[in-house]
Design a protein around this motif. Structure first.
Motif, PDB file in Angstrom:
ATOM      1  N   LEU A  39      -4.957   8.431   7.869  1.00 11.59           N
ATOM      2  CA  LEU A  39      -4.240   9.084   6.880  1.00 11.59           C
ATOM      3  C   LEU A  39      -4.264  10.484   7.196  1.00 11.59           C
ATOM      4  O   LEU A  39      -3.134  10.943   7.066  1.00 11.59           O
ATOM      5  CB  LEU A  39      -5.004   8.887   5.612  1.00 11.59           C
ATOM      6  CG  LEU A  39      -5.028   7.233   4.842  1.00 11.59           C
ATOM      7  CD1 LEU A  39      -5.962   7.113   3.661  1.00 11.59           C
ATOM      8  CD2 LEU A  39      -3.547   7.166   4.275  1.00 11.59           C
ATOM      9  N   ARG A  40      -5.039  10.933   7.623  1.00  9.45           N
ATOM     10  CA  ARG A  40      -5.019  12.272   8.371  1.00  9.45           C
ATOM     11  C   ARG A  40      -4.036  12.518   9.288  1.00  9.45           C
ATOM     12  O   ARG A  40      -3.271  13.544   9.215  1.00  9.45           O
ATOM     13  CB  ARG A  40      -6.538  12.850   8.788  1.00  9.45           C
ATOM     14  CG  ARG A  40      -7.449  13.109   7.404  1.00  9.45           C
ATOM     15  CD  ARG A  40      -8.503  13.812   7.865  1.00  9.45           C
ATOM     16  NE  ARG A  40      -9.330  14.339   6.722  1.00  9.45           N
ATOM     17  CZ  ARG A  40     -10.736  13.670   6.534  1.00  9.45           C
ATOM     18  NH1 ARG A  40     -11.552  12.793   7.478  1.00  9.45           N
ATOM     19  NH2 ARG A  40     -11.342  13.881   5.631  1.00  9.45           N
TER      20      ARG A  40
ATOM     21  N   THR B  77      -1.567  10.792   1.155  1.00 10.17           N
ATOM     22  CA  THR B  77      -0.915  11.824   1.794  1.00 10.17           C
ATOM     23  C   THR B  77      -0.778  12.967   0.937  1.00 10.17           C
ATOM     24  O   THR B  77      -1.231  14.404   1.404  1.00 10.17           O
ATOM     25  CB  THR B  77       0.459  11.418   2.268  1.00 10.17           C
ATOM     26  OG1 THR B  77       0.422  10.047   3.147  1.00 10.17           O
ATOM     27  CG2 THR B  77       1.259  12.339   2.975  1.00 10.17           C
ATOM     28  N   ALA B  78      -0.615  12.800  -0.343  1.00 12.47           N
ATOM     29  CA  ALA B  78      -0.291  14.037  -1.054  1.00 12.47           C
ATOM     30  C   ALA B  78      -1.587  14.916  -1.355  1.00 12.47           C
ATOM     31  O   ALA B  78      -1.804  16.171  -1.268  1.00 12.47           O
ATOM     32  CB  ALA B  78       0.194  13.704  -2.439  1.00 12.47           C
TER      33      ALA B  78
ATOM     34  N   GLY C 178       0.788  -1.089   0.037  1.00 14.26           N
ATOM     35  CA  GLY C 178       0.070  -0.001   0.044  1.00 14.26           C
ATOM     36  C   GLY C 178       0.801   1.224  -0.024  1.00 14.26           C
ATOM     37  O   GLY C 178       0.384   2.360   0.284  1.00 14.26           O
ATOM     38  N   ALA C 179       2.141   1.265  -0.683  1.00 12.78           N
ATOM     39  CA  ALA C 179       3.145   2.476  -0.573  1.00 12.78           C
ATOM     40  C   ALA C 179       2.178   3.314  -1.484  1.00 12.78           C
ATOM     41  O   ALA C 179       2.223   4.742  -1.028  1.00 12.78           O
ATOM     42  CB  ALA C 179       4.462   1.869  -0.897  1.00 12.78           C
ATOM     43  N   THR C 180       1.816   3.118  -2.414  1.00  7.82           N
ATOM     44  CA  THR C 180       1.356   3.912  -3.501  1.00  7.82           C
ATOM     45  C   THR C 180       0.028   4.770  -2.783  1.00  7.82           C
ATOM     46  O   THR C 180      -0.278   5.780  -2.921  1.00  7.82           O
ATOM     47  CB  THR C 180       1.004   3.406  -5.003  1.00  7.82           C
ATOM     48  OG1 THR C 180       2.337   2.896  -5.302  1.00  7.82           O
ATOM     49  CG2 THR C 180       0.254   4.400  -5.977  1.00  7.82           C
ATOM     50  N   THR C 181      -0.878   3.616  -2.202  1.00  2.51           N
ATOM     51  CA  THR C 181      -2.099   4.523  -1.556  1.00  2.51           C
ATOM     52  C   THR C 181      -1.694   5.400  -0.531  1.00  2.51           C
ATOM     53  O   THR C 181      -2.298   6.273  -0.613  1.00  2.51           O
ATOM     54  CB  THR C 181      -2.730   3.182  -0.914  1.00  2.51           C
ATOM     55  OG1 THR C 181      -2.958   2.031  -1.738  1.00  2.51           O
ATOM     56  CG2 THR C 181      -4.046   3.668  -0.419  1.00  2.51           C
ATOM     57  N   VAL C 182      -0.515   5.040   0.227  1.00  2.00           N
ATOM     58  CA  VAL C 182      -0.048   5.810   1.267  1.00  2.00           C
ATOM     59  C   VAL C 182       0.245   7.407   0.567  1.00  2.00           C
ATOM     60  O   VAL C 182      -0.170   8.365   1.022  1.00  2.00           O
ATOM     61  CB  VAL C 182       0.766   5.582   2.186  1.00  2.00           C
ATOM     62  CG1 VAL C 182       1.393   6.419   2.692  1.00  2.00           C
ATOM     63  CG2 VAL C 182       0.080   4.393   3.130  1.00  2.00           C
TER      64      VAL C 182
END
Ligand SMILES: Nc1ncnc2c1ncn2[C@@H]1O[C@H](COP(=O)(O)OP(=O)(O)O)[C@@H](O)[C@H]1O
Ligand SMILES: [Mg+2]
Length: 410
Positions: free
Chosen positions: A379-380, A170-171, A162-166
Motif C-alpha cells: 500500500l505504501r 491510499t488516501a 478491495g477497491a474501497t480498501t485501496v
C-alpha cells in the motif's frame, strides 16, 4: 555558422549525447554534428543497440541517444529492450534502412523523436538533433490547472476485490505519512463504505450538493465533508434505498472541480457502474484498477482497460492485484493474469487477515493496525508511485515505455 543555443543543460552530469552507428560514413556525419556542438568525438561509437546496452549499463544515460537500427531484425523490439535501461527524459533518434511508413509510425508512437533513413543527409541529421534538444514548451493553455489537486480514481474490476480498501488506505497514507491534504470521495451513493472503513459517520451535505450544485463553494464543501484528521476529509453518503436521488448531472463534476481547488489530492472511489456518469475519469491523472487473480478478474480488467484507453487516455493506469493468495491453487499466477489481461500488475497485495481485514473490522487504516509486513508495504508502494508521478509529471519510465504501458503492449 552559428547554431541556436541548445536549451538542454549541458553542464549537468549526464552526457549530452551518445551515438551508436553501424558504418563509417554515418559515423562521419555524426562526428561533424558532435564537433559543431563541441561534444566529444568519443561519444560517437561504432555499434548496434546491443552494443549501446553494454556501453550504457550502469551509468546515467545521455540526454540524446542516436541509434542505428539498420542491422536489426526487429528494430522496435530492440529499441524497447534498450528503453528498460534508459533514464526518463532520454530522447532517441533512430537511423535505419527500412523505408516503411508503418515502422515510422510505430517508432513515433513509442516516443522516438525522429527516424532518419540511411544514408543520412547531413542537414536532416543536424535538424533532427536540434529539434530533439529543444525542451517542450510548458503547456500554458490552462495555467490555473497547476494548482489543482491531482485526481486519483480507484475502480474495482469486480465487486468485493478491495477497491474501497485501496482507496481508503491510499488516501490515509497520503494524508498521514506523506503530509498531503487529501479528500476521499465515495461515489457509491447507496452502499459506499469509505466512511465506515474509517469508523466515521457519513455527513449530510453530499446529497444536498448533488441536488443543488449552485450552492457548492469551498465553505460548503468543508461543512459537507467529514474530518478524519487535519489532512484527511471524507465525502460519503448513505442514501436510503428505494429513494431515488436526482442529482444534477453536472453536480459531481462541479463538486470534484471545487474540491481540487481546496485539497492537494482527491481520491475517488468510483463504482464501476458509474464509469461513464462523471468526469472523474476524464479528469483523472491516475486510475487505479483493483482486480483479483481470477478468470473473471482478467476479463473485467481487459474490458475496463479497453474502456480507459478510449475514455481516459490522459490517465496513467496502475493495476493492483488484491487479496492475492486467498483462493490458493484455484488462483491464477501473476504471470498468467498479466498475459490474459494484457497489462502488467504494478502492485500486489496479499490476502491478509491480521492486517487488512482486521483494520476494516476495527474501522482503521491498515498502517494503524499492522505497520509492517507485505500488505502495508504494498500500500505504501502504491502511494509512493502516485506521488512520484506527481513530482516528475509522468512516471519514471522513458516516454516510449510509458506509451506502451498505456496501450498494454504493441
Ligand atoms: N488484501 C486483503 N486482505 C484481506 N481482506 C481484504 C483485502 N482487501 C480487501 N479485503 C476485505 O475484502 C472485503 C471487500 O473489500 P472492499 O474494499 O469493500 O471491496 P470493494 O470496494 O471492491 O467492493 C472487505 O471486507 C475488506 O476488508
Ligand atoms: Mg467498495
Amino acid at each position: 555558422m552559428t547554431l541556436p543555443a541548445p536549451t538542454l543543460d549541458m553542464n549537468s552530469d549526464r552526457a549530452p549525447w551518445a551515438a551508436f552507428v553501424g558504418d563509417d560514413m554515418t559515423r562521419q556525419a555524426l562526428l561533424s554534428v558532435a564537433r559543431e556542438h563541441g561534444w566529444s568525438e568519443d561519444s560517437v561509437l561504432l555499434g548496434d543497440a546491443a552494443e549501446a546496452l553494454r556501453h550504457l549499463a550502469g551509468q546515467a544515460t545521455p540526454k540524446l541517444l542516436v541509434l542505428d537500427l539498420a542491422g536489426s531484425a526487429d528494430p522496435l523490439d530492440e529499441l524497447l529492450g534498450l528503453a528498460d535501461h534508459c533514464d526518463p527524459g532520454t530522447r532517441v533518434i533512430a537511423l535505419g534502412t527500412v523505408n516503411d511508413v508503418n515502422l515510422y509510425r510505430q517508432l513515433m508512437d513509442v516516443g522516438v523523436e525522429d527516424y532518419l533513413l540511411k544514408p543520412v543527409n547531413g542537414d536532416a541529421l543536424r535538424d533532427a538533433v536540434e529539434h530533439a534538444l529543444i525542451e517542450p514548451e510548458p503547456d500554458v493553455s490552462e495555467p490555473e490547472d497547476d494548482d489543482k489537486a491531482r485526481l486519483i480514481t480507484v475502480i474495482g474490476a469486480r465487486g468485493g476485490v478491495g477497491a474501497t480498501t485501496v482507496a481508503v488506505n491510499t488516501a490515509w497514507i497520503l494524508a498521514h505519512e506523506k503530509d498531503k491534504r487529501v479528500a476521499l470521495v465515495d461515489l457509491d451513493l447507496y452502499f459506499g463504505t469509505t466512511a465506515l472503513a474509517l469508523d466515521l459517520e457519513p455527513g449530510r451535505g453530499f446529497r444536498e450538493a448533488l441536488e443543488n450544485p449552485a450552492r457548492i463553494d469551498s465553505l460548503f464543501i468543508e461543512r459537507a465533508m467529514v474530518r478524519e484528521s487535519d489532512n484527511l476529509f471524507v465525502l460519503d453518503t448513505e442514501e436510503t434505498m428505494g429513494q431515488a436521488i436526482h442529482p444534477d448531472p453536472t453536480a459531481i463534476d462541479q463538486l470534484l472541480e471545487k474540491m481540487r481547488d481546496s485539497f492537494d489530492m482527491v481520491v475517488v472511489d468510483l463504482p464501476r457502474e458509474s464509469l461513464s456518469n462523471t468526469s472523474a475519469l476524464t479528469e483523472s491523472g491516475e486510475v487505479i484498477l483493483v482486480a483479483d487473480l481470477t478468470i473473471a478478474g482478467i476479463r473485467d480488467t481487459l474490458r475496463i482497460h479497453e474502456y480507459l484507453v478510449q475514455s481516459a487516455p490522459q490517465a496513467r493506469l496502475t493495476v493492483v492485484a488484491n487479496r492475492v493468495g486467498l483462493m490458493g491453487r484455484g488462483e491464477m499466477t501473476r504471470g498468467e493474469f498479466e498475459k490474459g489481461a494484457e497489462v502488467p500488475v504494478d502492485i500486489s497485495i496479499p490476502f491478509d487477515i491480521a492486517g487488512v481485514l482486521e483494520a476494516a473490522n476495527q474501522g482503521k487504516a491498515v498502517p494503524e493496525v499492522a505497520n509492517r509486513g507485505k500488505p502495508v508495504t504494498a500500500l505504501r508502494d502504491l502511494s509512493t508511485r502516485i506521488l512520484h508521478d506527481e513530482t516528475v509529471d509522468g512516471d519514471s519510465r522513458p516516454a516510449w515505455k510509458r506509451l506502451l504501458g498505456l496501450k498494454g503492449g504493441l
